[in-house]
Write an enzyme that holds these catalytic residues in place. Structure first.
Site, short mmCIF file in Angstrom:
data_model
loop_
_atom_site.label_atom_id
_atom_site.label_comp_id
_atom_site.label_asym_id
_atom_site.label_seq_id
_atom_site.Cartn_x
_atom_site.Cartn_y
_atom_site.Cartn_z
N VAL A 76 0.81 -1.22 0.00
CA VAL A 76 0.00 0.00 0.00
C VAL A 76 0.84 1.27 0.00
CG1 VAL A 76 -2.03 -1.06 1.06
CG2 VAL A 76 -0.28 -0.01 2.53
N ASN A 102 -6.81 -1.69 6.18
CA ASN A 102 -6.40 -2.42 7.39
C ASN A 102 -4.89 -2.59 7.52
OD1 ASN A 102 -6.86 -4.78 9.51
ND2 ASN A 102 -5.54 -5.59 7.90
N TYR A 168 3.72 6.11 14.95
CA TYR A 168 2.51 5.29 14.83
C TYR A 168 1.29 6.06 15.33
CZ TYR A 168 -0.44 1.07 15.39
OH TYR A 168 -1.45 0.13 15.33
P1 NAP Z 1 -0.72 -8.10 11.39
O1 NAP Z 1 -1.19 -9.44 11.80
O2 NAP Z 1 0.75 -7.84 11.35
O3 NAP Z 1 -1.37 -7.75 9.97
C1 NAP Z 1 -0.99 -6.63 9.23
C2 NAP Z 1 -0.80 -7.05 7.79
O4 NAP Z 1 -0.45 -5.87 7.03
C3 NAP Z 1 0.33 -8.05 7.62
O5 NAP Z 1 -0.07 -9.11 6.77
C4 NAP Z 1 1.42 -7.21 6.97
O6 NAP Z 1 2.27 -7.96 6.12
C5 NAP Z 1 0.60 -6.24 6.16
N1 NAP Z 1 1.37 -5.09 5.71
C6 NAP Z 1 2.41 -4.47 6.33
N2 NAP Z 1 2.88 -3.48 5.56
C7 NAP Z 1 2.14 -3.48 4.43
C8 NAP Z 1 2.16 -2.73 3.24
N3 NAP Z 1 3.06 -1.75 3.05
N4 NAP Z 1 1.25 -3.00 2.28
C9 NAP Z 1 0.35 -3.98 2.45
N5 NAP Z 1 0.29 -4.75 3.55
C10 NAP Z 1 1.17 -4.51 4.51
O7 NAP Z 1 -1.30 -6.97 12.33
P2 NAP Z 1 -2.78 -6.57 12.79
O8 NAP Z 1 -2.70 -6.33 14.23
O9 NAP Z 1 -3.81 -7.51 12.25
O10 NAP Z 1 -2.91 -5.16 12.08
C11 NAP Z 1 -4.07 -4.75 11.35
C12 NAP Z 1 -4.32 -3.28 11.63
O11 NAP Z 1 -4.72 -3.12 13.00
C13 NAP Z 1 -3.10 -2.37 11.47
O12 NAP Z 1 -3.49 -1.19 10.82
C14 NAP Z 1 -2.66 -2.09 12.89
O13 NAP Z 1 -1.97 -0.88 12.99
C15 NAP Z 1 -4.00 -2.06 13.58
N6 NAP Z 1 -3.99 -2.25 15.05
C16 NAP Z 1 -3.49 -3.38 15.61
C17 NAP Z 1 -3.58 -3.57 16.99
C18 NAP Z 1 -3.12 -4.83 17.67
O14 NAP Z 1 -3.08 -4.85 18.91
N7 NAP Z 1 -2.78 -5.87 16.96
C19 NAP Z 1 -4.16 -2.57 17.77
C20 NAP Z 1 -4.64 -1.41 17.17
C21 NAP Z 1 -4.57 -1.28 15.79
P3 NAP Z 1 3.64 -8.61 6.74
O15 NAP Z 1 3.22 -9.49 7.88
O16 NAP Z 1 4.23 -9.35 5.59
O17 NAP Z 1 4.46 -7.44 7.19
#
Ligand code: NAP
Length: 264
Positions: A76, A102, A168
């Site tokens: 992205v 996301n 962040y």
């Molecule tokens: P996750 O399991 O790491 O999933 C995020 C996905 O985004 C991964 O598959 C990652 O790929 C992919 N990604 C990273 N950089 C990217 C790019 N440049 N283009 C396209 N895809 C990319 O984490 P998640 O927790 O589900 O995160 C989903 C969203 O929730 C994020 O926006 C995060 O900031 C937000 N969030 C998470 C939490 C939490 O506690 N987990 C809390 C608040 C908000 P790779 O694995 O290959 O890097």
């Protein structure tokens, strides 16, 4: 889509069946959960993420339980890839009705760090600039849909901040600003724009935090005293995507086990 059965007072659809849903970062964590949930509900899901193999795995999982999904490699932070991949999705699945921004990475670091400038730029590119680009790439489709839906994943770091997560937190605050301003601009197009602020959720982003730290944090900070499951966020994404959610827009909705309201 509405139900006009005579005598029925409820007319708004609670179904996303047949809708084309584009999800970024859908190979892991919340995005993967969202992809499964939309497919379970009969949507046609464009599963996008950095690595094609990871995307293909999720598509295979979905197809294995009878769902309809296609996978696309999409970084992205690459503006031209956003253009070409959305064009391909349109050709393969049809116009995009629902966009879920996301994809995310965890980028921290203090302001006086030598690499701060790079970290800041990375956070903005992936967590904020990408959102407006995917939205612009899908805008004609969302307008034509008549009930277009944009759901941006922010964070509880979008309404406050822990120590050490400045890039962040700044980007996630920006996601809420983008959401509110766009909701105002697009309201008359039938498009709703909302943000979700997840609290601590067990995903790829948090799984490397030692379990005892996670448990301690969740017990101290959340009302439910546990980490959330990605599916608990996915259900809110689905709810906001429903045609019946047409009067909810410009909101930043916490799915955080009570983290942002806990004051003891
Ligand atoms: P996750 O399991 O790491 O999933 C995020 C996905 O985004 C991964 O598959 C990652 O790929 C992919 N990604 C990273 N950089 C990217 C790019 N440049 N283009 C396209 N895809 C990319 O984490 P998640 O927790 O589900 O995160 C989903 C969203 O929730 C994020 O926006 C995060 O900031 C937000 N969030 C998470 C939490 C939490 O506690 N987990 C809390 C608040 C908000 P790779 O694995 O290959 O890097």
């Amino acid at each position: 889509m509405s139900d006009d059965t005579p005598g029925r007072l409820t007319s708004r659809s609670r179904s996303v069946a047949g809708k084309v849903v584009l999800i970024t970062g859908a190979a892991s964590g919340m995005g993967r959960s969202e992809a499964h949930l939309f497919a379970d509900e009969g949507a046609r899901v464009a599963v996008t993420d950095l690595r094609q193999e990871a995307v293909d795995e999720v598509v295979a999982e979905i197809e294995g339980v009878g769902g309809d999904a296609r996978g696309y490699a999409l970084d992205v932070s690459d503006a031209s890839a956003i253009e070409s991949v959305t064009e391909q999705i349109r050709a393969d699945l049809g116009p995009i009705d629902v966009l879920v921004n996301n994809a995310g990475i965890s980028v921290g670091g203090p302001i006086d760090d030598a690499e701060f400038e790079d970290r800041w730029q990375l956070a903005m590119d992936v967590l904020l600039t990408a959102h407006q680009r995917t939205i612009r790439a899908c805008l004609d489709d969302l307008r034509a849909s008549g009930e277009g839906r944009i759901i941006n994943i922010s964070s509880t770091e979008g309404v406050g901040a822990q120590r050490g997560v400045l890039p962040y937190a700044a980007a996630k605050h920006g996601v809420i600003g983008l959401t509110r301003a766009l909701a105002v601009d697009l309201g008359t197009d039938g498009i709703t724009v909302n943000a979700i602020c997840p609290g601590p959720i067990l995903t790829g982003m948090t799984e490397l935090i030692p379990e005892e730290h996670r448990d301690k944090f969740a017990r101290r900070r959340t009302a439910v005293r546990r980490y959330g499951d990605p599916e608990e966020v996915a259900h809110m994404v689905l709810n906001l995507a429903l045609p019946s959610s047409s009067y909810i827009t410009g909101q930043a909705i916490a799915v955080d086990g009570g983290l942002t309201i806990k004051n003891d």
